[in-house]
Design a protein around this motif. Sequence first.
Motif, short mmCIF file in Angstrom:
data_model
loop_
_atom_site.label_atom_id
_atom_site.label_comp_id
_atom_site.label_asym_id
_atom_site.label_seq_id
_atom_site.Cartn_x
_atom_site.Cartn_y
_atom_site.Cartn_z
N UNK A 1 -8.41 9.09 -0.27
CA UNK A 1 -9.14 10.10 0.49
C UNK A 1 -9.56 11.31 -0.34
N UNK A 2 -8.88 11.52 -1.47
CA UNK A 2 -9.19 12.71 -2.27
C UNK A 2 -9.99 12.41 -3.53
N UNK A 3 -9.89 11.19 -4.05
CA UNK A 3 -10.49 10.88 -5.34
C UNK A 3 -11.59 9.81 -5.28
N UNK B 1 5.73 5.59 -0.58
CA UNK B 1 4.88 6.42 -1.43
C UNK B 1 3.46 6.43 -0.86
N UNK B 2 2.94 7.62 -0.58
CA UNK B 2 1.61 7.75 0.00
C UNK B 2 0.56 8.12 -1.07
N UNK C 1 -3.80 0.97 -4.82
CA UNK C 1 -5.00 1.54 -4.22
C UNK C 1 -5.81 0.46 -3.50
N UNK C 2 -5.94 -0.70 -4.12
CA UNK C 2 -6.66 -1.82 -3.50
C UNK C 2 -5.99 -2.22 -2.20
N UNK D 1 0.82 -1.21 0.00
CA UNK D 1 0.00 0.00 0.00
C UNK D 1 0.86 1.26 0.00
N UNK D 2 2.15 1.13 0.32
CA UNK D 2 3.06 2.27 0.32
C UNK D 2 3.95 2.29 -0.92
#
Length: 274
Positions: free
Chosen positions: A60-62, A52-53, A241-242, A34-35
């Motif tokens: 949270x934004x999209x 990597x975030x 993302x998953x 996830x990172x």
Amino acid sequence: MTKRVKLSNLFIHLLLWIGIIIVAFPFVWMILSSFKSLPDFYKFSFLPKKIDFSSYAFIFNKTEYVRWYANSFVVAVTVTITNLLFCALIGFTFAKYNFPAKRLIFILILSTMMIPTEMLVIPWYVLSSELSWIDTYWGIMFPGIIEAFGVFLMRQFMSGVPNDMLDAARIDGMGEFKIWWKIAMPQVKPALSALGILTFLGNWNAYLWPVIVTTTSDMRTLPVGISLYGTSDAGGIQWNTIMGMSTLAVIPMVIVFLIFQTRIVEGISLTGGK
């Protein structure tokens, strides 16, 4: 003899550690992945080359992940509460009262456990459509409001509550509902804990019925929302993302386990004994 015991213990511990590694590896890999950025993910390295975030920023934004999270939480908590209350009431009734066709009704309830969920979704959907429950919280929740397994479990445990204690409460002037709440319920706390945990986790992870009954993004639950990013419809499979969504999704389950781990073991062991 002592050496043999030590060797056997060493062998058992070795097997346990091997099992822990096998079970934990996918979980740790999911968190680390996830990172990763998407290009980094496809390099199939265990550790991210660079933290990597971007996947969490995207979540949270999209996406509507927070709404899906809230939907799953509302559904899981509500269904858990209704199961604990109704199954305990019904279980107490079957365990402590006599009424016509009691055994037949109980057998009919248990028989529903033998019907695969896939065979029930069509009548559930027809009922939801007729009552305008499609794409609503009630439509998602109603199949699990009362579960046959919960009725069976609570009936078995309620049978172990001493009748003399209930009779003494009646002599003291307690009503039947108060007897159930004040006398019987405290006696079956391990069963309630086990039923609550299993019900919460089952509804938190539920996918088949929510994906059928929900039609808009606002009403999706977590498993349904996450599955969207496992298809090409989302612009390609976004594995990082998953992994980020899945990592966040397991947090409530980990919290539940850490808080109630003693109750989980006690409840499951007692369930098996019953």
